[in-house]
Each structure stands twice: as structure tokens, then as C-alpha cells.
Design a protein around this motif. Structure first.
Motif, PDB file in Angstrom:
ATOM      1  N   ALA A  39       0.968  -1.504  -1.682  1.00  0.00           N
ATOM      2  CA  ALA A  39       2.237  -2.034  -1.192  1.00  0.00           C
ATOM      3  C   ALA A  39       2.093  -2.572   0.221  1.00  0.00           C
ATOM      4  O   ALA A  39       1.206  -2.154   0.983  1.00  0.00           O
ATOM      5  N   LEU A  40       2.964  -3.504   0.569  1.00  0.00           N
ATOM      6  CA  LEU A  40       3.043  -3.931   1.964  1.00  0.00           C
ATOM      7  C   LEU A  40       3.343  -2.723   2.842  1.00  0.00           C
ATOM      8  O   LEU A  40       4.193  -1.892   2.513  1.00  0.00           O
ATOM      9  N   GLY A  41       2.678  -2.631   3.946  1.00  0.00           N
ATOM     10  CA  GLY A  41       2.786  -1.464   4.812  1.00  0.00           C
ATOM     11  C   GLY A  41       1.577  -0.560   4.728  1.00  0.00           C
ATOM     12  O   GLY A  41       1.295   0.198   5.658  1.00  0.00           O
ATOM     13  N   SER A  42       0.856  -0.627   3.597  1.00  0.00           N
ATOM     14  CA  SER A  42      -0.324   0.226   3.446  1.00  0.00           C
ATOM     15  C   SER A  42      -1.446  -0.181   4.389  1.00  0.00           C
ATOM     16  O   SER A  42      -2.354   0.614   4.654  1.00  0.00           O
ATOM     17  N   GLU A  43      -1.378  -1.413   4.907  1.00  0.00           N
ATOM     18  CA  GLU A  43      -2.401  -1.854   5.858  1.00  0.00           C
ATOM     19  C   GLU A  43      -2.377  -1.037   7.146  1.00  0.00           C
ATOM     20  O   GLU A  43      -3.355  -1.019   7.895  1.00  0.00           O
ATOM     21  N   GLN A  44      -1.268  -0.335   7.393  1.00  0.00           N
ATOM     22  CA  GLN A  44      -1.138   0.454   8.615  1.00  0.00           C
ATOM     23  C   GLN A  44      -1.854   1.795   8.537  1.00  0.00           C
ATOM     24  O   GLN A  44      -2.025   2.468   9.555  1.00  0.00           O
TER      25      GLN A  44
END
Length: 483
Positions: free
Chosen positions: A366-371
Motif C-alpha cells: 500500500a501507499l505509505g509502506s515506503e516509510q
């Protein structure tokens, strides 16, 4: 908090975290490693985006390779060009004595896919390929890590040698296998690698061994309507071959992967083609099983030629061993990634990512998992890499960082797009820092290196003898040519 205080806070947190992660009690300071990479952000961006724009194909990466060599030489590295019979391969070295730690630098692009740095599909007419696997980031991050390590070793008067191997033609050219065959990794104690991706984590997963070849069928031309009985279609040979391979899919181990593309099949329907070519990849986790399957593929080619009245020959184009991941080094990579954390988007980057994400089919993350940093990855990797050949000769570990929008598949236009933006550069920076910190651990902790070597020898087995899947052929410097 101003930038100076922010940097001090980061440095303090980094030192505490490194101590908790098992760095030696008297370890040389590590904050200058990270700070040095941050300080070169603009330089790394400019190098990476230049290689992204060049998008040079395998063994044709003359400008990309020269740029990396130029930067390394300017930083004081001793550079040897054109090694192992490959004009774009190089070895750059700094420091002295042991241990010898190696970083890998890829830079080749993929043919047949282009894209601007736009979140919408936008091809570039007339361009031969694009950086759909992020190798422009790969090579630049390794350069950045190596320069930071060089400064750290010299600044702390530590023994050790850091090497950068410029490795061309990963995409189907097996450049690293030729470096291994030439003995260029014989004196290396450990290899640290990484790859652009859509997630932050260490990789301890095996890959598939892979072999490829171009199969060339030859027949007899004639008018397809007036005198077809006088012709023997080379294209019929290719199609019969492909049909037989597709039947064979039911009768190979389920981990097998076979794919092909017809690269030549004639030019006019009313001319029976006397030449046709099909390009095959065959993969399996076990190189020995791969070779047994390969024998059946060759037999099918001969059968197809016999059945269509044509002849066939083939040229092995590349061969890569499966990856033998070193769990000891991978765990240390994972610890360093967890210290560093993930990638944070600006508002503009977030908007770009949201637009890309909307184009993805069933994204895994999901978007946000890059953090964040995901758990270390150990499941079978269904791709292939010529890093595998190195990993059976030297303890080797890899990591991945989120250089692409979460959920982006490799070899896609979305990967090219993100790789041409600051999203890709942020992932590059994270990779460089994790590589540099892991190298520092290996330089200062002989026990860690000993454990990595012991795990490597146990996993490889006492009776293992490395045999390159490329055989004794020379590098196919023109393999990206069109027939």
C-alpha cells in the motif's frame, strides 16, 4: 529545529541504534558515513538521472560506465577499465589491506520500453530502451556508498579495501559471470549488493538459475501461392518448436519458467521465409535441473527442424546461477535498514505516487509502506540475476529499497517514471547508507566476516565446483542487436 541541530540529533540516534544492533563497542563513528552520503545528494541525483536519460543497453553502456569511472577516479579510486573482455566493465579500488569488501554497480537499460518521468503513460519515440529495472540508481548508490566508505576508512586510519565492480549487461548478458570466470572476485571477502524496488528490506531469498539462447531456423524461400511445394518455411520450424515447448510445460517441475519472443519471422506473407529466429529463456531454482530441462529444449528444436524440413542452430546468449543468499550478512543489512528507516514523500511526490498507484494492477504493498522497513525476505524469488554467479564464490547479500511507488512491478513503465524523479533518488540514498553501514560492520567486526564465511561454506557444500552456465563463450557484446 534547524538543519544543524537536526543533523546532530540524527547522529546521536544513529550511534545509539548502532550500539544496540551489535556494532563493536570501540567502533569508529558512523554518523560521518551517513552524513557524507547526504552531502552528495545533488551529485548522486545528477549522475543517476544522466544514466536514466542515456538508457544504454547491455554491453553498449559506454557513456554510463565512463561517467561512473570518471567520478570514482576523481575521488581517488584506482580504476581498471575493460576487464574480462567487456569494454564497459571496470574495477575501482580504494584503501589497502584487508578485508576486501566489494560493491556492485549495474547501469544497463532494458530494450523496447520507454517512458518519461510522468505519472501517465508517455513513451519516448525513437528511444531504444528505458531504465525499467532501475540500474541507473543501482550503480549510483554503490558509487555513493563506496566514496563514503573510502572517506571513513581514511578518516579513521582503518585498514581495508573497498572495491566497486562495474558490471554491464545484467539484463540477459550475464556480465558478472565473465568477471567471476576471470577470477576477479578471488581475493574478495564479502560482496554487498542491492536492487531498486518498491519495498525496503534485506533480501535472503534464492533466485532462479537462468539460461537463454537464440534459435535460428533456416529453410527455402518460394512464392507462397505459386510454388509453396518448393519452399520449406523457417517460420514453420519456429512455430513447431514453440508448440512443442508449450506442450512440454505440463511435464517440467512447477518452479520452471520458460518464455520466448520471436525476433524474426519473415517480411511479406507471400514470401515463404527462409530465416526465422526465436529467443528463449529457461529458468529453475536448481542449475542442475535447469540443464536437464535445457537438453529437452534443444531436442525439441531439432525435432521441429526435422518435422518441417528446415535446419536449426542456436547460440547460448547468457547463463546465470541461482542466488545463494548469505543470511549472516543479510541480517546485518536488515538491522541497518531498520536503524535508517524508510522513505518519506513530499507533498509533490505523494501526488505523483498516488497517480502512479492508480495505474497498478493488484499492488502488493500500500501507499505509505515506503516509510517503513518490511521483514527480511526469504521466499523463493522467481526472477534471475547474474549476482548469483558471484554468490556461489563469495559470501554475498542484497537489500532492496523503495525507489518505486509501492506495488510497482519491475520492467514496467511505472518503474521508469518513478526512477526518473526524486522518489528514485531518495531510495538510492537509503540504499547507499545501508550498504555503507553494513560494510563498516564487516570492516570492524572480524567475527561477523568469519560467521558469514562459515555459513557460506556450509550452505554451498564441500563438494561444490563452480561451472559457469555461459560455458566457454566470450561475452556477446552485440547481443542486443536486431537480426
Amino acid at each position: 529545529m534547524n538543519k544543524q541541530n537536526h543533523r546532530v540529533a540524527i547522529s546521536s540516534c544513529l550511534l545509539i541504534a548502532l550500539a544496540l544492533a551489535g556494532a563493536p563497542a570501540q567502533a569508529a563513528p558512523r554518523d560521518d558515513l551517513v552524513g557524507g552520503i547526504d552531502a552528495r545528494f545533488d551529485e548522486h541525483r545528477d549522475i543517476a538521472l544522466r544514466i536514466w536519460d542515456l538508457a544504454e543497453l547491455g554491453y553498449q553502456e559506454f557513456e554510463s560506465s565512463a561517467l561512473l569511472q570518471e567520478k570514482l577516479a576523481a575521488a581517488g579510486f584506482r580504476v581498471e577499465s575493460g576487464v574480462a573482455g567487456m569494454p564497459t566493465a571496470f574495477v575501482a579500488e580504494a584503501g589497502s589491506g584487508g578485508p576486501v569488501i566489494a560493491l556492485l554497480a549495474e547501469f544497463d537499460a532494458l530494450p523496447g520500453i520507454t517512458q518519461t518521468a510522468s505519472p501517465e503513460r508517455e513513451e519516448i519515440p525513437g528511444k531504444a530502451g528505458g531504465q525499467a529495472c532501475g540500474h541507473h540508481l543501482f550503480g549510483t548508490a554503490s558509487l555513493g556508498a563506496a566514496m563514503a566508505i573510502q572517506d571513513w576508512l581514511a578518516g579513521n586510519s582503518l585498514p581495508g579495501t573497498i572495491r566497486v565492480y562495474g558490471t554491464p549487461a545484467e539484463e540477459g548478458g550475464s556480465g558478472k559471470a565473465y568477471l567471476v570466470r576471470a577470477g576477479l572476485f578471488d581475493a574478495v571477502d564479502a560482496v554487498l549488493s542491492w536492487h531498486p524496488g518498491d519495498v525496503n528490506r534485506a533480501e535472503a531469498a534464492p533466485s532462479l538459475a537462468n539460461r537463454s539462447a537464440r534459435f535460428n531456423f533456416k529453410g527455402v524461400s518460394a512464392h507462397a501461392a505459386v510454388s509453396p511445394e518448393k519452399a520449406r518455411s523457417a517460420l514453420d520450424g519456429v512455430e513447431a518448436f514453440n508448440f512443442m515447448i508449450n506442450l512440454m510445460r505440463e511435464h517440467v517441475p512447477q518452479e520452471t519458467r520458460i518464455h520466448y519472443v520471436i525476433t524474426e519471422g519473415g517480411h511479406a506473407p507471400n514470401v515463404v521465409p527462409d530465416r526465422a529466429q526465436v529467443y528463449y529463456y529457461v529458468r529453475h531454482p536448481d542449475p542442475a535441473v535447469l540443464l536437464r530441462i535445457w537438453q529437452r529444449v534443444e531436442a525439441a528444436a531439432l525435432g521441429a527442424a526435422a518435422g518441417t524440413g528446415t535446419t536449426v542452430d542456436w547460440e547460448i546468449m547468457h547463463g546465470s546461477h541461482s542466488l545463494l543468499p548469505n543470511e549472516v550478512i543479510a541480517r546485518r543489512m536488515q538491522a541497518n535498514l531498520e536503524i535508517l528507516g524508510g522513505v518519506s514523500y513530499s507533498a509533490e511526490e505523494r501526488s505523483f505516487a498516488e497517480q502512479i498507484y492508480a495505474t497498478l494492477d493488484m499492488p502488493e504493498f500500500a501507499l505509505g509502506s515506503e516509510q517503513s522497513v518490511q521483514e527480511i525476505h526469504r521466499l523463493q524469488n522467481m526472477g534471475s540475476t547474474d549476482v548469483g554467479d558471484i554468490s556461489w564464490n563469495v559470501p554475498t547479500a542484497e537489500l532492496s529499497t523503495a525507489t518505486w511507488v509501492p506495488g510497482t512491478p519491475p520492467h514496467s513503465w511505472q518503474a521508469i517514471a518513478a526512477g526518473g524523479t526524486s522518489i528514485g533518488i531518495k531510495g538510492l540514498q537509503l540504499a547507499a547508507k545501508a550498504l555503507a553501514l553494513t560494510a563498516a560492520d564487516l570492516y570492524e567486526n572480524p567475527e561477523l566476516l568469519r560467521q558469514a564465511r562459515a555459513a557460506f561454506e556450509q550452505q554451498r557444500g564441500e563438494d561444490f565446483v563452480y561451472t559457469p552456465l555461459i560455458g566457454d563463450r566470450e561475452p556477446p557484446l552485440d547481443y542486443r542487436r536486431q537480426p
